[in-house]
Design a protein around this motif. Structure first.
Motif, PDB file in Angstrom:
ATOM      1  N   TYR A 181       0.852  -1.213   0.000  1.00 38.01           N
ATOM      2  CA  TYR A 181       0.000   0.000   0.000  1.00 38.01           C
ATOM      3  C   TYR A 181       0.883   1.257   0.000  1.00 38.01           C
ATOM      4  CZ  TYR A 181      -3.399  -3.421   1.856  1.00 38.01           C
ATOM      5  OH  TYR A 181      -4.186  -4.517   2.064  1.00 38.01           O
ATOM      6  N   GLY A 182       1.924   1.224   0.840  1.00 38.32           N
ATOM      7  CA  GLY A 182       2.800   2.401   0.957  1.00 38.32           C
ATOM      8  C   GLY A 182       3.477   2.713  -0.364  1.00 38.32           C
ATOM      9  N   LEU A 183       3.985   1.679  -1.023  1.00 32.91           N
ATOM     10  CA  LEU A 183       4.669   1.900  -2.308  1.00 32.91           C
ATOM     11  C   LEU A 183       3.696   2.431  -3.350  1.00 32.91           C
ATOM     12  CD1 LEU A 183       6.875  -1.333  -2.469  1.00 32.91           C
ATOM     13  CD2 LEU A 183       7.694   1.025  -2.201  1.00 32.91           C
ATOM     14  N   ALA A 184       2.510   1.808  -3.396  1.00 29.19           N
ATOM     15  CA  ALA A 184       1.517   2.235  -4.405  1.00 29.19           C
ATOM     16  C   ALA A 184       1.137   3.693  -4.175  1.00 29.19           C
ATOM     17  CB  ALA A 184       0.292   1.328  -4.340  1.00 29.19           C
ATOM     18  N   ARG A 185       0.962   4.059  -2.920  1.00 29.68           N
ATOM     19  CA  ARG A 185       0.542   5.440  -2.615  1.00 29.68           C
ATOM     20  C   ARG A 185       1.586   6.474  -2.982  1.00 29.68           C
ATOM     21  NH1 ARG A 185      -1.083   5.255   3.436  1.00 29.68           N
ATOM     22  NH2 ARG A 185      -0.496   7.427   3.180  1.00 29.68           N
ATOM     23  N   PHE A 186       2.873   6.080  -2.882  1.00 32.77           N
ATOM     24  CA  PHE A 186       3.930   7.035  -3.228  1.00 32.77           C
ATOM     25  C   PHE A 186       4.358   6.916  -4.690  1.00 32.77           C
ATOM     26  CE2 PHE A 186       4.269   7.480   1.346  1.00 32.77           C
ATOM     27  CZ  PHE A 186       4.547   8.835   1.477  1.00 32.77           C
ATOM     28  N   GLY A 187       3.605   6.117  -5.467  1.00 32.68           N
ATOM     29  CA  GLY A 187       3.859   6.094  -6.912  1.00 32.68           C
ATOM     30  C   GLY A 187       4.988   5.183  -7.339  1.00 32.68           C
ATOM     31  N   ALA A 188       5.361   4.205  -6.502  1.00 31.49           N
ATOM     32  CA  ALA A 188       6.349   3.209  -6.948  1.00 31.49           C
ATOM     33  C   ALA A 188       5.638   2.141  -7.780  1.00 31.49           C
ATOM     34  CB  ALA A 188       7.029   2.576  -5.738  1.00 31.49           C
ATOM     35  N   GLN A 189       6.420   1.378  -8.532  1.00 30.65           N
ATOM     36  CA  GLN A 189       5.832   0.295  -9.331  1.00 30.65           C
ATOM     37  C   GLN A 189       6.147  -1.040  -8.673  1.00 30.65           C
ATOM     38  OE1 GLN A 189       7.167   0.570 -13.401  1.00 30.65           O
ATOM     39  NE2 GLN A 189       7.267   2.791 -13.206  1.00 30.65           N
ATOM     40  N   LEU A 190       5.123  -1.868  -8.529  1.00 32.72           N
ATOM     41  CA  LEU A 190       5.288  -3.138  -7.819  1.00 32.72           C
ATOM     42  C   LEU A 190       5.450  -4.292  -8.789  1.00 32.72           C
ATOM     43  CD1 LEU A 190       4.048  -1.373  -5.570  1.00 32.72           C
ATOM     44  CD2 LEU A 190       2.714  -3.351  -4.889  1.00 32.72           C
ATOM     45  N   ARG A 191       6.411  -5.164  -8.498  1.00 32.98           N
ATOM     46  CA  ARG A 191       6.528  -6.449  -9.187  1.00 32.98           C
ATOM     47  C   ARG A 191       6.467  -7.504  -8.081  1.00 32.98           C
ATOM     48  NH1 ARG A 191       6.684  -2.788 -12.606  1.00 32.98           N
ATOM     49  NH2 ARG A 191       8.523  -2.164 -13.778  1.00 32.98           N
ATOM     50  N   CYS A 192       5.621  -8.499  -8.228  1.00 32.85           N
ATOM     51  CA  CYS A 192       5.466  -9.509  -7.175  1.00 32.85           C
ATOM     52  C   CYS A 192       6.042 -10.833  -7.647  1.00 32.85           C
ATOM     53  CB  CYS A 192       3.995  -9.668  -6.816  1.00 32.85           C
ATOM     54  SG  CYS A 192       3.339  -8.181  -6.063  1.00 32.85           S
ATOM     55  N   ILE A 193       7.028 -11.350  -6.936  1.00 33.40           N
ATOM     56  CA  ILE A 193       7.668 -12.610  -7.330  1.00 33.40           C
ATOM     57  C   ILE A 193       7.437 -13.622  -6.214  1.00 33.40           C
ATOM     58  CG2 ILE A 193       9.824 -13.697  -8.014  1.00 33.40           C
ATOM     59  CD1 ILE A 193      10.907 -10.983  -8.797  1.00 33.40           C
ATOM     60  N   LEU A 237      -5.351  -2.449  -3.404  1.00 35.48           N
ATOM     61  CA  LEU A 237      -4.385  -1.778  -4.285  1.00 35.48           C
ATOM     62  C   LEU A 237      -5.104  -1.226  -5.514  1.00 35.48           C
ATOM     63  CD1 LEU A 237      -1.353  -4.254  -4.128  1.00 35.48           C
ATOM     64  CD2 LEU A 237      -1.408  -1.900  -3.277  1.00 35.48           C
ATOM     65  N   GLU A 238      -6.042  -2.048  -6.011  1.00 35.72           N
ATOM     66  CA  GLU A 238      -6.743  -1.641  -7.229  1.00 35.72           C
ATOM     67  C   GLU A 238      -7.772  -0.541  -6.958  1.00 35.72           C
ATOM     68  OE1 GLU A 238      -7.592  -5.082  -9.583  1.00 35.72           O
ATOM     69  OE2 GLU A 238      -9.415  -4.087 -10.311  1.00 35.72           O
ATOM     70  N   LEU A 239      -8.587  -0.752  -5.898  1.00 35.11           N
ATOM     71  CA  LEU A 239      -9.678   0.209  -5.636  1.00 35.11           C
ATOM     72  C   LEU A 239      -9.145   1.538  -5.115  1.00 35.11           C
ATOM     73  CD1 LEU A 239     -12.458  -1.917  -3.857  1.00 35.11           C
ATOM     74  CD2 LEU A 239     -12.484  -0.973  -6.179  1.00 35.11           C
ATOM     75  N   GLU A 240      -8.127   1.482  -4.239  1.00 37.18           N
ATOM     76  CA  GLU A 240      -7.697   2.721  -3.583  1.00 37.18           C
ATOM     77  C   GLU A 240      -6.554   3.413  -4.302  1.00 37.18           C
ATOM     78  OE1 GLU A 240      -7.131   2.091   0.634  1.00 37.18           O
ATOM     79  OE2 GLU A 240      -8.991   0.949   0.765  1.00 37.18           O
ATOM     80  N   TYR A 241      -5.728   2.632  -5.001  1.00 37.97           N
ATOM     81  CA  TYR A 241      -4.538   3.252  -5.619  1.00 37.97           C
ATOM     82  C   TYR A 241      -4.436   2.963  -7.116  1.00 37.97           C
ATOM     83  CZ  TYR A 241      -3.696   2.918  -0.636  1.00 37.97           C
ATOM     84  OH  TYR A 241      -3.841   2.962   0.734  1.00 37.97           O
ATOM     85  N   GLN A 242      -5.471   2.355  -7.698  1.00 37.97           N
ATOM     86  CA  GLN A 242      -5.471   1.999  -9.126  1.00 37.97           C
ATOM     87  C   GLN A 242      -4.167   1.283  -9.509  1.00 37.97           C
ATOM     88  OE1 GLN A 242      -6.325   5.507  -8.248  1.00 37.97           O
ATOM     89  NE2 GLN A 242      -8.217   4.388  -7.842  1.00 37.97           N
ATOM     90  N   CYS A 243      -3.771   0.349  -8.683  1.00 40.30           N
ATOM     91  CA  CYS A 243      -2.497  -0.352  -8.896  1.00 40.30           C
ATOM     92  C   CYS A 243      -2.765  -1.852  -9.041  1.00 40.30           C
ATOM     93  CB  CYS A 243      -1.585  -0.086  -7.695  1.00 40.30           C
ATOM     94  SG  CYS A 243      -0.157  -1.142  -7.608  1.00 40.30           S
ATOM     95  N   THR A 244      -2.352  -2.423 -10.168  1.00 40.33           N
ATOM     96  CA  THR A 244      -2.466  -3.872 -10.363  1.00 40.33           C
ATOM     97  C   THR A 244      -1.050  -4.410 -10.517  1.00 40.33           C
ATOM     98  OG1 THR A 244      -4.490  -3.452 -11.570  1.00 40.33           O
ATOM     99  CG2 THR A 244      -3.591  -5.684 -11.754  1.00 40.33           C
ATOM    100  N   PRO A 245      -0.475  -4.981  -9.453  1.00 43.88           N
ATOM    101  CA  PRO A 245       0.930  -5.395  -9.556  1.00 43.88           C
ATOM    102  C   PRO A 245       1.105  -6.563 -10.516  1.00 43.88           C
ATOM    103  CG  PRO A 245       0.088  -5.685  -7.303  1.00 43.88           C
ATOM    104  CD  PRO A 245      -1.061  -5.268  -8.146  1.00 43.88           C
ATOM    105  N   ALA A 246       2.204  -6.530 -11.279  1.00 50.13           N
ATOM    106  CA  ALA A 246       2.538  -7.665 -12.143  1.00 50.13           C
ATOM    107  C   ALA A 246       3.044  -8.805 -11.269  1.00 50.13           C
ATOM    108  CB  ALA A 246       3.612  -7.231 -13.121  1.00 50.13           C
ATOM    109  N   GLU A 247       2.646 -10.052 -11.613  1.00 53.10           N
ATOM    110  CA  GLU A 247       3.025 -11.207 -10.785  1.00 53.10           C
ATOM    111  C   GLU A 247       3.904 -12.170 -11.584  1.00 53.10           C
ATOM    112  OE1 GLU A 247      -0.497 -11.667  -7.586  1.00 53.10           O
ATOM    113  OE2 GLU A 247      -0.987 -12.478  -9.560  1.00 53.10           O
ATOM    114  N   TYR A 248       4.956 -12.657 -10.959  1.00 56.18           N
ATOM    115  CA  TYR A 248       5.893 -13.578 -11.608  1.00 56.18           C
ATOM    116  C   TYR A 248       6.188 -14.736 -10.667  1.00 56.18           C
ATOM    117  CZ  TYR A 248       6.609  -9.291 -14.239  1.00 56.18           C
ATOM    118  OH  TYR A 248       6.410  -8.158 -14.963  1.00 56.18           O
ATOM    119  N   ASP A 249       6.571 -15.874 -11.292  1.00 51.17           N
ATOM    120  CA  ASP A 249       6.951 -17.030 -10.471  1.00 51.17           C
ATOM    121  C   ASP A 249       8.396 -16.943 -10.001  1.00 51.17           C
ATOM    122  OD1 ASP A 249       4.484 -17.983 -11.077  1.00 51.17           O
ATOM    123  OD2 ASP A 249       5.150 -19.757 -12.173  1.00 51.17           O
TER     124      ASP A 249
END
Ligand code: NCD
Length: 441
Positions: A207-219, A234-246
């Motif tokens: 949440y903190g990263l999304a709010r400050f405009g960082a880009q998230l990658r989830c591994i 993340l999506e509703l409050e910060y319009q952020c959909t993190p990319a997910e990787y294995d």
């Protein structure tokens, strides 16, 4: 009264961005004070003898001189409890502590609400760590229902980690570290890596990263992706959909969806890191890698935790493939996710991250106790929390939370509160642990 005085910090969402910036400005001042003063962490030369035989007192040691902090830790901790206690002592305040579950009346079956009400009459601020999701909000509510009538003063509750849910003060340390290492947070590309399902530090940090405009990658392995409720917020409050990787390899070179499906069909959850294929790729793609351990204590099935161990190793070989300025972070404790050989590399920031815990928490304590004011554009008025339902959201009556780890399923007399998710009226979210369930379940 200052803007943060008397406020609870249950979620990172209880602090607005400019309030977090204010915490960091004060942290900078306190960190400098620690370096310059007699309590310096980094002094290399022995201090010159002064004429006075008495040791010089740090100006910081008068900030909270008449205040008491209670640390109530009903789950193991090293950094969070001791850095809060160190912070309060460096500010000249005193500390009382429940350092483990066996040393309070919770072991005799006392409710969390009763324990917190009693401790609030002995201390001016309480840091709570608890094994159940949503416990910090329940503790805060238990004070809000009585605080002005009985206590006659506001005793802030600070969430030091509530189950697998949130850990907002670790996020303050994490964001502060990123800001120190990169001079900004906006635009940074940060990979969150490991057990994203159970790691509370990751939830608050996302949440903190999304709010400050960082880009998230989830591994993470598919089984340990971010919980649905975190992704929805993340999506509703910060319009952020993190990319997910294995895996790191998938991040550097995403494979076609069909072959990923084949691979999962054969039962492998992660593609092994092919460092040659990933060459250059990761370096160009990431500014920071935030690694977490597998949170084995939160798995219903311990053998699954064991199977996930070693999925993500940060070792000297990986260091040769990431960028020159890619910061390696970890909330600690590490188990085997970061090889000790990485520690000497300047990009390894995790011990600095842990050390910042003291000045960050000094700043937070001083602000919550009204001993310092937020600088910058603050009006000086107590502000409403920026997001979330607040403490008084109405709930759908007669429905229990289905998360077995939710505090409402453990606390005698707790009233469950499930609220409809905005724009998704067939989904209910628990106001305490935030887990979601369908309205008809
Ligand atoms: C973390 C925690 O307790 O959630 N540690 C911490 O507070 N620095 C991380 C963990 O236990 O893995």
């Amino acid at each position: 009264m200052t803007a943060l005085a008397g406020r609870h910090v249950v979620s990172i969402s209880d602090l607005a961005n400019d309030e977090i910036e204010g915490v960091f400005r004060l942290t900078d001042r306190f960190a400098k004070g620690l370096q310059d003063g007699p309590l310096s962490l980094s002094r290399k030369e022995p201090r010159k003898r002064t004429k006075s035989p008495l040791p010089r007192r740090s100006p910081l040691s008068g900030v909270c001189v008449d205040r008491i902090l209670a640390t109530v830790f009903l789950e193991p901790s090293t950094r969070t409890r001791l850095s809060f206690e160190s912070a309060m002592q460096r500010l000249g305040g005193r500390v009382i502590s429940v350092p483990d579950p066996g040393s309070s009346s919770t072991a005799k079956g006392e409710s969390l609400a009763d324990t917190i009400r009693v401790i609030a009459s002995y201390a001016d601020i309480i840091v709570l760590r608890h094994p159940h999701d949503g416990s910090a909000l329940l503790a805060a509510e238990s004070l809000d229902s009585q605080r002005l009538s009985e206590l006659g003063r506001r005793v802030p509750i600070v969430n030091g980690g509530d189950g697998a849910h949130e850990h907002p003060t670790q996020t303050l340390c994490d964001l502060y570290t990123l800001r120190r290492e990169h001079q900004r947070i906006a635009g940074l590309r940060v990979a969150l890596c490991g057990d994203l399902l159970h790691a509370r530090t990751v939830h608050s940090l996302a949440y903190g990263l999304a709010r400050f405009g960082a880009q998230l990658r989830c591994i993470s392995p598919p089984e340990l992706r971010l919980p649905t409720y975190v992704k929805r917020r993340l999506e509703l409050e910060y319009q952020c959909t993190p990319a997910e990787y294995d895996s790191f390899t998938d991040l550097a070179e995403p494979e076609p969806a069909a072959s990923a499906r084949d691979r999962r069909g054969r039962g492998r959850s992660t593609r092994p890191l092919d460092l040659d294929r990933a060459r250059e790729g990761i370096g160009r793609l990431l500014d920071a890698v935030y690694v977490t351990r597998i949170q084995k204590e939160r798995f219903a099935e311990p053998s699954l935790a064991e199977a996930m161990r070693g999925s993500y190793l940060v070792d000297p070989l990986l260091l040769t493939r990431i960028g020159k300025h890619t910061t390696i972070m970890h909330p600690l404790p590490r188990v085997d996710e970061v090889d000790a050989a990485v520690d000497a590399d300047t990009r390894a920031a995790y011990f600095r991250q842990a050390a910042y815990g003291v000045p960050v928490r000094m700043a937070l304590i001083a602000l919550l106790l009204g001993k310092r004011k937020l600088g910058g554009r603050q009006s000086g008025q107590a502000a409403e929390p920026p997001t979330g339902e607040g403490l008084a959201a109405p709930g759908v009556s007669g429905v229990r939370c289905q998360n077995p780890a939710c505090i409402t399923n453990h606390e005698l007399g707790a009233r469950p509160r499930l609220v409809p998710v905005p724009h998704h009226c067939s989904i209910l979210r628990c106001a305490y642990c935030e887990h979601e369930q369908a309205t008809h379940d």
